[in-house]
Write a protein that holds these residues in place. Structure first.
Motif, PDB file in Angstrom:
ATOM      1  N   SER A   1       0.826  -1.216   0.000  1.00  0.00           N
ATOM      2  CA  SER A   1       0.000   0.000   0.000  1.00  0.00           C
ATOM      3  C   SER A   1       0.857   1.261   0.000  1.00  0.00           C
ATOM      4  CB  SER A   1      -0.937  -0.012   1.200  1.00  0.00           C
ATOM      5  OG  SER A   1      -0.205   0.269   2.370  1.00  0.00           O
ATOM      6  N   GLU A   2       2.166   1.110   0.303  1.00  0.00           N
ATOM      7  CA  GLU A   2       3.061   2.267   0.248  1.00  0.00           C
ATOM      8  C   GLU A   2       3.915   2.268  -1.030  1.00  0.00           C
ATOM      9  OE1 GLU A   2       5.302   2.291   3.914  1.00  0.00           O
ATOM     10  OE2 GLU A   2       3.470   2.140   5.094  1.00  0.00           O
ATOM     11  N   GLY A   3       3.511   1.428  -1.984  1.00  0.00           N
ATOM     12  CA  GLY A   3       4.182   1.436  -3.283  1.00  0.00           C
ATOM     13  C   GLY A   3       5.394   0.525  -3.366  1.00  0.00           C
ATOM     14  N   ILE A   4       5.682  -0.210  -2.292  1.00  0.00           N
ATOM     15  CA  ILE A   4       6.812  -1.142  -2.346  1.00  0.00           C
ATOM     16  C   ILE A   4       6.258  -2.540  -2.581  1.00  0.00           C
ATOM     17  CG2 ILE A   4       8.720  -2.159  -1.043  1.00  0.00           C
ATOM     18  CD1 ILE A   4       8.934   0.445   0.514  1.00  0.00           C
ATOM     19  N   LYS A   5       6.448  -3.034  -3.800  1.00  0.00           N
ATOM     20  CA  LYS A   5       5.939  -4.365  -4.121  1.00  0.00           C
ATOM     21  C   LYS A   5       7.020  -5.384  -3.795  1.00  0.00           C
ATOM     22  CE  LYS A   5       2.554  -3.044  -7.523  1.00  0.00           C
ATOM     23  NZ  LYS A   5       2.956  -1.600  -7.548  1.00  0.00           N
ATOM     24  N   CYS A   6       6.710  -6.334  -2.933  1.00  0.00           N
ATOM     25  CA  CYS A   6       7.717  -7.343  -2.611  1.00  0.00           C
ATOM     26  C   CYS A   6       7.056  -8.661  -2.263  1.00  0.00           C
ATOM     27  CB  CYS A   6       8.594  -6.860  -1.456  1.00  0.00           C
ATOM     28  SG  CYS A   6       7.679  -6.388   0.010  1.00  0.00           S
ATOM     29  N   TYR A   7       7.800  -9.738  -2.434  1.00  0.00           N
ATOM     30  CA  TYR A   7       7.350 -11.040  -1.991  1.00  0.00           C
ATOM     31  C   TYR A   7       7.842 -11.230  -0.565  1.00  0.00           C
ATOM     32  CZ  TYR A   7       6.438 -11.791  -6.892  1.00  0.00           C
ATOM     33  OH  TYR A   7       5.956 -11.672  -8.148  1.00  0.00           O
ATOM     34  N   SER A   8       7.243 -12.190   0.139  1.00  0.00           N
ATOM     35  CA  SER A   8       7.621 -12.298   1.543  1.00  0.00           C
ATOM     36  C   SER A   8       9.051 -12.832   1.711  1.00  0.00           C
ATOM     37  CB  SER A   8       6.595 -13.097   2.348  1.00  0.00           C
ATOM     38  OG  SER A   8       6.770 -14.457   2.126  1.00  0.00           O
ATOM     39  N   ASP A   9       9.621 -13.467   0.661  1.00  0.00           N
ATOM     40  CA  ASP A   9      11.022 -13.901   0.813  1.00  0.00           C
ATOM     41  C   ASP A   9      12.000 -12.738   0.606  1.00  0.00           C
ATOM     42  OD1 ASP A   9      10.745 -13.608  -1.871  1.00  0.00           O
ATOM     43  OD2 ASP A   9      11.915 -15.385  -2.390  1.00  0.00           O
ATOM     44  N   GLU A  10      11.476 -11.577   0.367  1.00  0.00           N
ATOM     45  CA  GLU A  10      12.337 -10.388   0.292  1.00  0.00           C
ATOM     46  C   GLU A  10      12.300  -9.602   1.603  1.00  0.00           C
ATOM     47  OE1 GLU A  10      12.164  -9.019  -4.324  1.00  0.00           O
ATOM     48  OE2 GLU A  10      10.226  -9.234  -3.319  1.00  0.00           O
ATOM     49  N   VAL A  11      11.583 -10.135   2.588  1.00  0.00           N
ATOM     50  CA  VAL A  11      11.401  -9.429   3.862  1.00  0.00           C
ATOM     51  C   VAL A  11      12.011 -10.243   5.000  1.00  0.00           C
ATOM     52  CG1 VAL A  11       9.684  -8.532   5.489  1.00  0.00           C
ATOM     53  CG2 VAL A  11       9.247  -8.422   3.033  1.00  0.00           C
ATOM     54  N   ILE A  12      12.728  -9.586   5.895  1.00  0.00           N
ATOM     55  CA  ILE A  12      13.189 -10.252   7.103  1.00  0.00           C
ATOM     56  C   ILE A  12      12.862  -9.362   8.301  1.00  0.00           C
ATOM     57  CG2 ILE A  12      15.555  -9.350   6.758  1.00  0.00           C
ATOM     58  CD1 ILE A  12      16.599 -11.765   8.305  1.00  0.00           C
ATOM     59  N   ILE A  13      12.378  -9.985   9.370  1.00  0.00           N
ATOM     60  CA  ILE A  13      12.079  -9.246  10.609  1.00  0.00           C
ATOM     61  C   ILE A  13      13.381  -9.126  11.406  1.00  0.00           C
ATOM     62  CG2 ILE A  13      10.645  -9.151  12.675  1.00  0.00           C
ATOM     63  CD1 ILE A  13       8.967  -9.295  10.176  1.00  0.00           C
ATOM     64  N   LEU A  14      13.626  -7.950  11.941  1.00  0.00           N
ATOM     65  CA  LEU A  14      14.867  -7.700  12.677  1.00  0.00           C
ATOM     66  C   LEU A  14      14.570  -7.263  14.107  1.00  0.00           C
ATOM     67  CD1 LEU A  14      16.500  -5.560   9.875  1.00  0.00           C
ATOM     68  CD2 LEU A  14      17.113  -7.915  10.456  1.00  0.00           C
ATOM     69  N   SER A  15      15.548  -7.418  14.964  1.00  0.00           N
ATOM     70  CA  SER A  15      15.409  -6.947  16.347  1.00  0.00           C
ATOM     71  C   SER A  15      15.741  -5.449  16.380  1.00  0.00           C
ATOM     72  CB  SER A  15      16.352  -7.724  17.268  1.00  0.00           C
ATOM     73  OG  SER A  15      16.195  -9.114  17.083  1.00  0.00           O
ATOM     74  N   GLY A  16      14.871  -4.664  15.788  1.00  0.00           N
ATOM     75  CA  GLY A  16      15.120  -3.226  15.644  1.00  0.00           C
ATOM     76  C   GLY A  16      15.875  -2.938  14.358  1.00  0.00           C
ATOM     77  N   SER A  17      15.714  -1.731  13.813  1.00  0.00           N
ATOM     78  CA  SER A  17      16.387  -1.462  12.539  1.00  0.00           C
ATOM     79  C   SER A  17      17.889  -1.269  12.730  1.00  0.00           C
ATOM     80  CB  SER A  17      15.754  -0.270  11.815  1.00  0.00           C
ATOM     81  OG  SER A  17      15.923   0.908  12.553  1.00  0.00           O
ATOM     82  N   GLN A  18      18.319  -0.962  13.962  1.00  0.00           N
ATOM     83  CA  GLN A  18      19.757  -0.926  14.252  1.00  0.00           C
ATOM     84  C   GLN A  18      20.407  -2.247  13.813  1.00  0.00           C
ATOM     85  OE1 GLN A  18      21.652   1.591  15.658  1.00  0.00           O
ATOM     86  NE2 GLN A  18      23.471   0.322  15.410  1.00  0.00           N
ATOM     87  N   GLN A  19      19.722  -3.349  14.038  1.00  0.00           N
ATOM     88  CA  GLN A  19      20.261  -4.645  13.645  1.00  0.00           C
ATOM     89  C   GLN A  19      20.430  -4.741  12.129  1.00  0.00           C
ATOM     90  OE1 GLN A  19      18.079  -8.571  14.284  1.00  0.00           O
ATOM     91  NE2 GLN A  19      19.766  -8.744  15.723  1.00  0.00           N
ATOM     92  N   GLY A  20      19.524  -4.105  11.393  1.00  0.00           N
ATOM     93  CA  GLY A  20      19.646  -4.097   9.934  1.00  0.00           C
ATOM     94  C   GLY A  20      20.890  -3.350   9.483  1.00  0.00           C
ATOM     95  N   LEU A  21      21.186  -2.241  10.159  1.00  0.00           N
ATOM     96  CA  LEU A  21      22.416  -1.498   9.850  1.00  0.00           C
ATOM     97  C   LEU A  21      23.624  -2.396  10.101  1.00  0.00           C
ATOM     98  CD1 LEU A  21      21.674   1.911  11.626  1.00  0.00           C
ATOM     99  CD2 LEU A  21      21.726   1.455   9.179  1.00  0.00           C
ATOM    100  N   TYR A  22      23.598  -3.044  11.263  1.00  0.00           N
ATOM    101  CA  TYR A  22      24.733  -3.878  11.652  1.00  0.00           C
ATOM    102  C   TYR A  22      24.931  -5.039  10.672  1.00  0.00           C
ATOM    103  CZ  TYR A  22      27.818  -6.775  14.436  1.00  0.00           C
ATOM    104  OH  TYR A  22      28.885  -7.526  14.861  1.00  0.00           O
TER     105      TYR A  22
END
Lengths: 502, 502
Positions: free
Chosen positions: B180-201
């Motif tokens: 709904s925000e214009g980002i089309k993705c499949y669920s294998d393109e998504v990973i849940i993180l323990s905060g976005s700081q973890q994504g940076l790391y």
């Protein structure tokens, strides 16, 4: 052109998801013109058969190609190679991820194992593999009650950011709990972690530089070996023996000057063995002399089924070099994602600097609930109950093994923990046995998974914690059947042969 | 001998906790005999005064010495140097942690800042520093209700281990929300993180090798700079300018071949600026041409107070190189410790391999509750409410600044997010101003904290999200008072002078 001809002899590997490899292969054939514009591609079902993958994988491969503009999927009709125009603008454009990513250090045989485990799984498979508590005894109702009863006492800011080292009341509670187990510590020597796996990772991050040596007791917990190897450590293995191999350890210490020894002194995963009190003292003395840090991983010491095990290495630590690690995943539930570390304040200080990069701090809600759970005395009661349940299961499994497989297996009865470490007395490859067992509907972990270097391929680990007695008996009976399928003749030919790969 | 004579000119540094440094100093004096056995040491209060530290720090220093056997604390009487016997067995024994730990790469001025912030803090300090939502609006009651209403629907195994990439229903929900925000993705393109700081790391871990170049927009989020620097990256800064500095970017790209650009295109922390739609398109084209990966950090785009911001870089990503990162910490509550990443499946695959070492997977309970919160429509409503509240606060703060400090400050009114980025038109050192402000009972973050290299020392960040209108007004009034304390004469001498350290 028939696509099946194009993929003759194509092997999928484990470096990236299967559907991407399949998509990449088809893409190459489209780009080089082997597959022409407008050509109909095999149905998803056929594609799955061709590559021996699941239908979902085939669907994903086509979806990925569609997203890239290489094919168009027409509902009810099929998948077709798209026209060139859309292609060309894409072909040169896609970012080459494999070139950008850092070289991947491939730690041990983990991937191979997970491949083995997912193939040919029966619906009613009995897992004697994963080392987890029985989900039926997760104290969810109590956590829920605590949530209801105490929520009003929290301040809103308890749901905001908290210090990196964790929720203060929980740190205090853990400090007291450890005191009763002989580990005297101040709360600034304790840090709450997002599971004890995180403690392994952070310890390795602050101590190990590529090329550094780390000593392990082989066999040991796979996740530790993987973390050390992934950060570039060279892993030295202490072999299994009746007594602790001090001579070999001292040789390693003088020869390689390692910084760290990783060990699970109590009910070790996977062997279930316990280091005795005398060995513990001697190990501390030796470590102090050589300025060796010890990472003591202690998830199981509260799960004893006979006498209480000897005091932990940390309780004996008079040189400040023991890093003590434990978790609530084995005694409560893994989903809490909570563990903790106790170590010298200088070490904890550095771990805090590192942890803030990794996740800032661990989950507040879990920490708050766990603190209440311990304070209200529920943990102590839960442990008493679980020891009784697991003791029974251990007894049932060892008796069943003795009755039906005594001549074919040897094992020691563990005094605590989750595991029975079996050695097979026949010449069967454990990997072949696992494939057979999965067909019969039972799983275990081949011993190789717990070594840093390939071992003898004669050992495997059974876990007795996850299922009730009835299921355990059925599991062992299936295991017996699987072993029975190997004829005498097969035993001799499966001798371990090492052939050059050419 | 009086201990105060021994510590003349002793400076504590920030490499380890103060109490350890104090303890180490006293220990040296005991071991070298300057302090003799049985000698009474200063009372804790005196020790605190001597070193200009808190009393707790002094107590901890003595406790640490007691644990090491160097002193004995006699309740009600005082602290005394212990006898030698206990000493000697200890002295040679303690493990030398500083030698064992990896060299610490000191990232930017974070420590200095945290030192500044804790000193001389008034009880009723108004924090205009931390970038957090207002705790009074954390939707705790709704989470609690969801917990009550839905707990029965969970299986026990939902509290066990789940896949590394996260709780499946939440991944699915996030995929839909992003659609709904214009980002089309499949669920294998998504990973849940323990905060976005973890994504940076994790992103830095899989992409950056020591010496690699990373581009940032200066000023930017401190936590990102720290992670890049701690992993050995060389950070290139794009300067602040009216239009996006494409020429400088392209020069960096050809000159240094960096792998990664880190940016916050929408309501950037700390400047509040927004990259316009044309710039976004151009950036994607340039990145695709140079095979540059973009780490798009997007915590604030749902907190807009005027028009909706332009579509995210990820929504425009036609070359697969945008790594999209977001979090629920700013729009809900930081204690959830949940963020997520959307990227090319090859990239996510590698992130999963890395995340399993760091914490196996994120907290189950938070993921389950968050999924319900979004699905039941609470998130959408919460966002509408919070936008209204924060819009008001922004208005109040900017008006107050315009009324009372217009001649001394310049700033742009942000269209969203949490921050007002101020530039002071006088010659005041921001560090000195902060010290003055803390005495008056208000805090902010000096601009230096957001740069990889020391900047002009003329900027600072105010956060308007945490407090209600009344407190904001009082905070700005205190800020005005602090600035007023600097006389005209002081302005001129505080000109930035760089003197050699000899």
């Amino acid at each position: 052109m028939n696509i099946s001809k194009l993929i003759v002899n194509t092997k999928l590997d484990t470096t990236s998801p299967y559907y991407l490899q399949i998509a990449a292969l088809i893409k190459t054939k489209i780009v080089d013109g082997s597959l022409t514009v407008g050509e109909k591609l095999p149905a998803e079902r056929e594609l799955a058969l061709l590559f021996e993958v699941s239908r979902t994988t085939a669907i994903n491969a086509y979806r990925h190609l569609e997203k890239g503009g290489y094919v168009s999927i027409k509902n009810g009709s099929g998948t077709y190679v798209s026209d060139r125009y859309a292609l060309e603008s894409k072909t040169n454009n896609e970012i080459p991820w494999p070139q950008l990513l850092k070289p991947y250090i491939h730690p041990s045989m983990a991937t191979l194992m997970s491949e083995l485990m997912v193939s040919n799984v029966l619906e009613d498979k009995i897992s004697l593999d994963a080392g987890m508590p029985d989900p039926n005894y997760y104290p969810i109702d109590i956590f829920s009650k605590l949530h209801r009863d105490y929520l009003a006492e929290l301040e809103p800011r308890d749901f905001g950011h908290i210090p990196v080292h964790g929720y203060e009341p929980l740190r205090h509670t853990i400090t007291q709990m450890l005191g009763s187990e002989g580990i005297k510590c101040y709360s600034d020597e304790v840090i709450i972690l997002s599971g004890s796996q995180q403690g392994l990772y952070l310890t390795a991050r602050v101590l190990i530089e590529p090329g550094d040596y780390v000593i392990i007791q082989a066999p040991t917990y796979l996740g530790a070996i993987q973390v050390f190897q992934s950060l570039g450590a060279r892993v030295l293995s202490l072999p299994q023996s009746e007594d602790f191999p001090f001579e070999i350890l001292e040789d390693y210490l003088t020869r390689y000057r390692p910084k760290l020894l990783y060990c699970i002194p109590t009910f070790r995963n996977p062997t279930g063995t316990v280091m005795n009190a005398g060995e513990r003292k001697k190990l501390i003395q030796l470590a102090a002399r050589y300025r060796l840090a010890i990472l003591e991983d202690d998830p199981y010491s509260n799960l004893y089924y006979e006498d209480r095990p000897p005091a932990s290495l940390k309780a004996l630590d008079d040189y400040g070099g023991v890093i003590y690690l434990s978790t609530f995943s084995k005694i409560l539930m893994p989903g809490l994602r909570l563990g903790y570390m106790v170590a010298h304040p200088s070490f904890i200080h550095r771990i805090i600097l590192e942890k803030q990069y990794v996740d800032l701090h661990s989950n507040n809600i879990s920490q708050w609930l766990l603190d209440l759970f311990i304070k209200e005395g529920y943990l102590a009661n839960h442990l008493i109950k679980m020891r009784g349940i697991y003791r029974n299961r251990r007894n049932v499994m060892t008796e069943a093994l003795n009755q039906s497989l005594k001549s074919k297996l040897s094992f020691q009865i563990p005094q605590g923990g989750f595991y029975i470490w079996c050695k097979i007395n026949e010449n069967i490859s454990l990997k072949k046995l696992l494939q057979e067992a999965l067909k019969t509907g039972v799983s275990f972990v081949p011993g190789e998974a717990f070594y840093a270097a390939p071992g003898e391929d004669k050992e495997f680990r059974l876990c007795f914690s996850q299922h009730n007695e009835e299921i355990i008996l059925e599991g062992i009976s299936r295991l017996e059947k699987s072993i029975g399928k190997f004829k005498k003749s097969q035993f001799s030919i499966s001798k371990r042969e090492v052939r050059p790969i050419i």
